[in-house]
Structures are given as structure tokens and as C-alpha cells.
Write a protein that holds these residues in place. Sequence first.
Motif, PDB file in Angstrom:
ATOM      1  N   LEU A 186       6.918  -3.440  -2.749  1.00 42.06           N
ATOM      2  CA  LEU A 186       5.769  -3.333  -2.792  1.00 42.06           C
ATOM      3  C   LEU A 186       5.169  -4.682  -2.947  1.00 42.06           C
ATOM      4  O   LEU A 186       4.171  -4.995  -2.531  1.00 42.06           O
ATOM      5  N   SER A 187       5.697  -5.556  -3.885  1.00 45.87           N
ATOM      6  CA  SER A 187       5.281  -6.784  -3.979  1.00 45.87           C
ATOM      7  C   SER A 187       5.566  -7.663  -2.758  1.00 45.87           C
ATOM      8  O   SER A 187       4.923  -8.731  -2.598  1.00 45.87           O
ATOM      9  N   GLN A 188       6.337  -7.363  -1.943  1.00 45.36           N
ATOM     10  CA  GLN A 188       6.505  -8.328  -0.607  1.00 45.36           C
ATOM     11  C   GLN A 188       5.902  -7.642   0.304  1.00 45.36           C
ATOM     12  O   GLN A 188       6.314  -8.046   1.589  1.00 45.36           O
ATOM     13  N   LEU A 189       5.061  -7.020   0.260  1.00 46.23           N
ATOM     14  CA  LEU A 189       4.404  -6.391   1.656  1.00 46.23           C
ATOM     15  C   LEU A 189       3.653  -7.302   2.289  1.00 46.23           C
ATOM     16  O   LEU A 189       3.107  -8.168   1.471  1.00 46.23           O
ATOM     17  N   PRO A 190       3.429  -7.464   3.615  1.00 51.65           N
ATOM     18  CA  PRO A 190       2.793  -8.590   4.232  1.00 51.65           C
ATOM     19  C   PRO A 190       1.108  -8.696   3.940  1.00 51.65           C
ATOM     20  O   PRO A 190       0.828  -7.427   3.385  1.00 51.65           O
ATOM     21  N   GLU A 191       0.561  -9.430   3.876  1.00 45.59           N
ATOM     22  CA  GLU A 191      -0.708  -9.659   3.054  1.00 45.59           C
ATOM     23  C   GLU A 191      -1.756  -8.677   3.945  1.00 45.59           C
ATOM     24  O   GLU A 191      -2.691  -7.993   3.333  1.00 45.59           O
ATOM     25  N   GLY A 192      -1.570  -8.515   5.176  1.00 54.55           N
ATOM     26  CA  GLY A 192      -2.498  -7.768   5.943  1.00 54.55           C
ATOM     27  C   GLY A 192      -2.183  -6.377   6.149  1.00 54.55           C
ATOM     28  O   GLY A 192      -2.741  -5.798   7.024  1.00 54.55           O
ATOM     29  N   THR A 193      -1.251  -6.042   5.342  1.00 58.68           N
ATOM     30  CA  THR A 193      -0.738  -4.432   5.565  1.00 58.68           C
ATOM     31  C   THR A 193      -1.735  -3.429   5.469  1.00 58.68           C
ATOM     32  O   THR A 193      -2.765  -3.487   4.574  1.00 58.68           O
ATOM     33  N   GLN A 194      -1.554  -2.388   6.006  1.00 55.58           N
ATOM     34  CA  GLN A 194      -2.533  -1.304   6.042  1.00 55.58           C
ATOM     35  C   GLN A 194      -2.083  -0.449   4.848  1.00 55.58           C
ATOM     36  O   GLN A 194      -2.948   0.609   4.409  1.00 55.58           O
ATOM     37  N   LEU A 195      -1.078  -0.268   4.289  1.00 59.07           N
ATOM     38  CA  LEU A 195      -0.589   0.449   3.272  1.00 59.07           C
ATOM     39  C   LEU A 195      -1.234   0.341   2.211  1.00 59.07           C
ATOM     40  O   LEU A 195      -1.574  -0.797   1.632  1.00 59.07           O
TER      41      LEU A 195
END
Length: 101
Positions: A43-52
Motif C-alpha cells: 500500500l505504501s508503494q501505490l502510485p500517487e494518483g491512484t484511484q484506490l
Amino acid sequence: MEISVQEQLWLLLSQIPEGRFTTYGRLAAMLPGVHARQVARILSQLPEGTQLPWHRVVNSQFKVSDFHGSGEQSERLRTEGLLVSASGRLPKDKVWPDSVL
DNA sequence: CTACTGACACCCG
DNA sequence: ACGGGTGCCAGTA
């Protein structure tokens, strides 16, 4: 053909409705062989603009870690109608039931 | 309630 | 390969 743990986690996360939340441990428990720590890392490595809705995941104490800047996670949760206590805790009756799968 | 401990999975130097 | 650090968890005091 198997989808990665990362993708399974993304699918799971996308199922969490607004105003609800879950914990690293609960997510890990739904993915055999996955440790809570691994969930936190992914979770800490999700892209910044993620919709999640990464902000809908807290620790087992129902407390917001808020490592992501200065209170952005708490801010987002409040925007969704989740009341965050002064100590950063979330109401236990708003936990996302893990029975969905 | 908080603080500390052991263990697990993973990252980095 | 090895040791240390971390965003966790469960157990204990």
C-alpha cells in the motif's frame, strides 16, 4: 496463470465502500501466505494518483498511522464521513466485513 | 489505556 | 549472504 499478490490486494481494496475501512491484518488474512507487513508495504508503494482507497486501511488498533504526510489520511477519512477520534482511532462499527469474498 | 517483546516479511547498504 | 530498520500483529505487564 495467477495474478500477483499485489493485484489481488488492489482488487480487494477497490471493494471497500466509502465510509468503511479495514486493517492490514484483515487484508492479509484474506490472502493466504501474505503477512500484514507485506500488505502495508504494498500500500505504501501505490502510485500517487491512484484511484484506490489506500486511506481506508489502518492498523489492528483501528488507529491511523498518518505516515503519508501530515494528516492526509485522517483528512480523507473525515471527508467520507468517518469520524476520527482525537487519538486517531476509527469507530469499530464501520469496519468493512471481510466476508465479501 | 500505554509500553515492551518476539516473530514475520521485506527493503537497503 | 548478513545485519539493521520498518508503515504490522499478538501477547503480556
